[in-house]
Design a protein around this motif. Structure first.
Motif, PDB file in Angstrom:
ATOM      1  N   ARG A 167      27.783 -13.163  -0.305  1.00 32.45           N
ATOM      2  CA  ARG A 167      29.219 -12.982  -0.116  1.00 32.45           C
ATOM      3  C   ARG A 167      29.868 -12.426  -1.375  1.00 32.45           C
ATOM      4  NH1 ARG A 167      30.684 -18.506   3.206  1.00 32.45           N
ATOM      5  NH2 ARG A 167      30.250 -17.679   5.305  1.00 32.45           N
ATOM      6  N   ARG A 168      29.368 -12.836  -2.530  1.00 32.36           N
ATOM      7  CA  ARG A 168      29.891 -12.282  -3.782  1.00 32.36           C
ATOM      8  C   ARG A 168      29.684 -10.776  -3.822  1.00 32.36           C
ATOM      9  NH1 ARG A 168      27.339 -11.018  -8.556  1.00 32.36           N
ATOM     10  NH2 ARG A 168      28.713 -10.939 -10.404  1.00 32.36           N
ATOM     11  N   ASP A 169      28.487 -10.333  -3.460  1.00 26.75           N
ATOM     12  CA  ASP A 169      28.206  -8.891  -3.448  1.00 26.75           C
ATOM     13  C   ASP A 169      29.098  -8.166  -2.459  1.00 26.75           C
ATOM     14  OD1 ASP A 169      26.260  -9.333  -5.344  1.00 26.75           O
ATOM     15  OD2 ASP A 169      24.599  -9.362  -3.914  1.00 26.75           O
ATOM     16  N   ARG A 170      29.298  -8.776  -1.278  1.00 29.00           N
ATOM     17  CA  ARG A 170      30.152  -8.134  -0.270  1.00 29.00           C
ATOM     18  C   ARG A 170      31.598  -8.043  -0.746  1.00 29.00           C
ATOM     19  NH1 ARG A 170      27.399 -11.229   3.952  1.00 29.00           N
ATOM     20  NH2 ARG A 170      29.260 -12.510   4.160  1.00 29.00           N
ATOM     21  N   ALA A 171      32.069  -9.088  -1.430  1.00 30.44           N
ATOM     22  CA  ALA A 171      33.445  -9.074  -1.928  1.00 30.44           C
ATOM     23  C   ALA A 171      33.639  -7.972  -2.958  1.00 30.44           C
ATOM     24  CB  ALA A 171      33.797 -10.434  -2.523  1.00 30.44           C
ATOM     25  N   ILE A 172      32.655  -7.792  -3.827  1.00 31.56           N
ATOM     26  CA  ILE A 172      32.740  -6.724  -4.832  1.00 31.56           C
ATOM     27  C   ILE A 172      32.715  -5.360  -4.158  1.00 31.56           C
ATOM     28  CG2 ILE A 172      31.522  -5.655  -6.772  1.00 31.56           C
ATOM     29  CD1 ILE A 172      30.548  -8.527  -7.482  1.00 31.56           C
TER      30      ILE A 172
END
Length: 340
Positions: free
Chosen positions: A220-225
């Motif tokens: 999710r962190r990667d998707r948010a970035i």
């Protein structure tokens, strides 16, 4: 409407029926769990899990029956949203939280510590509470802290998946709360719904929101970035990359609440100790837990919050960077152990 009917007339009765079945067959479950326990790592792991399941289902069933009685007593729901009944439901939630955490602390050997402003720091002032999100346990812990330690009546914004729990579904539809979808369909104005919930806060209220929109996971962190880059916010994407323990905040809902509650201070909340408990499997692997949960609170007076929208977004990102640093410095493995 169909989903609502399934939740109320299928899932809720099924939970009550399952609770009765568990209690009737409990001797068999106890024998089975006791036989399995020596074969599993952790002290009495199977028995602990069994008791927590039975205990939670029992709370759920008792609360559902109480709320069913309240529905009858309020004229078949005609007056259920009046202040009198709202107060009763808040008292019910507070009692359930007290019982649940008392038992969880005993069975799982949990300890909860708070660091930050005391309730006296917010006299007569409504507050907007922004908390990092790292698992379903932090929602319970935050609400417990707000009600028992800070004496507040929370208004909560939660993911709509929690509405499948019958107890949450019923009680949170009788007090100020909103179930929302983090990725809404086109045409859904979530910011207006959040603003409506934050409107009219009094000195006893706390509006609770999780700006990340979901539990932290690396994916999710990667998707948010990637999302920040996709909408052209390269600088914010670079700042999000520097934060390794939190997701980049989604400011829309928080800004809507801030505009709707012009007299409210803001309280930021970070915590450690529940970071890896995202699924039932995680809880199973961690038992017996012996966890020390530390919650850090910061109060920001309204006068210190910028008025400009872009400056407010920058301010929120700055606080999330500060929360990320605090988590890095207070990870569970870095805390002194209280185990005996």
């Amino acid at each position: 409407m169909l989903i609502w009917a399934v939740r109320r007339f299928v899932v809720a009765p099924a939970v009550v029926g399952l609770t009765v079945l568990m209690w009737v067959s409990l001797p068999l479950w106890l024998v089975g769990a006791a036989a399995l326990s020596p074969l599993l790592p952790g002290r009495w792991r199977a028995l602990r899990v069994l008791w927590l399941v039975v205990f939670y289902l029992s709370i759920e069933t008792v609360v559902l029956l109480i709320m069913w009685g309240a529905w009858f007593a309020s004229g078949f729901g005609r007056t259920i949203r009046r202040p009198y009944w709202e107060g009763i439901h808040y008292d019910l939630v507070q009692g359930v939280m007290w019982v649940f955490f008392r038992e969880a602390k005993r069975v799982l050997r949990l300890s909860i510590e708070t660091d930050g402003p005391t309730p006296d720091a917010h006299p007569g002032v409504p507050i907007l509470v922004c908390c990092r999100h790292a698992g379903p346990g932090d929602s319970f812990t935050l609400i417990h802290a707000l009600m028992h330690w800070y004496g507040r009546e929370p208004r909560v914004v939660l993911k709509d998946t929690l509405a499948w729990d019958p107890m949450f579904d019923v009680v949170l539809n009788r007090i100020p709360a909103r179930f929302i979808t983090p990725n809404p369909a086109e045409g859904e104005d979530l910011e207006s719904q959040i603003a409506a919930l934050a409107d009219g806060l009094d000195e006893n209220d706390a509006f609770v929101i999780f700006p990340e929109g979901g539990n932290f996971t690396p994916r999710r962190r990667d998707r948010a970035i990637a999302r920040l880059r996709r909408i052209g916010m390269e600088r914010m994407a670079e700042r999000a990359e520097s934060m390794i323990h939190v997701l980049a905040p989604r400011p829309g809902g928080f800004l809507a609440a801030l505009d709707a509650a012009p007299d409210a201070d803001v309280v930021l909340v970070a915590h450690t100790g529940l970071d890896h408990l995202l699924t039932v499997g995680d809880v199973w692997r961690e038992l017996p837990m012996d966890k020390r949960i530390v919650m850090r609170w910061w109060q920001v007076p309204r006068a210190e919050i910028p008025e400009d929208r872009a400056e407010r977004i920058d301010w929120l990102f700055g606080w999330w960077e500060r929360i990320d640093l605090w988590i890095q410095q207070n990870r569970p493995e870095d805390l002194p152990s209280d185990r005996s």
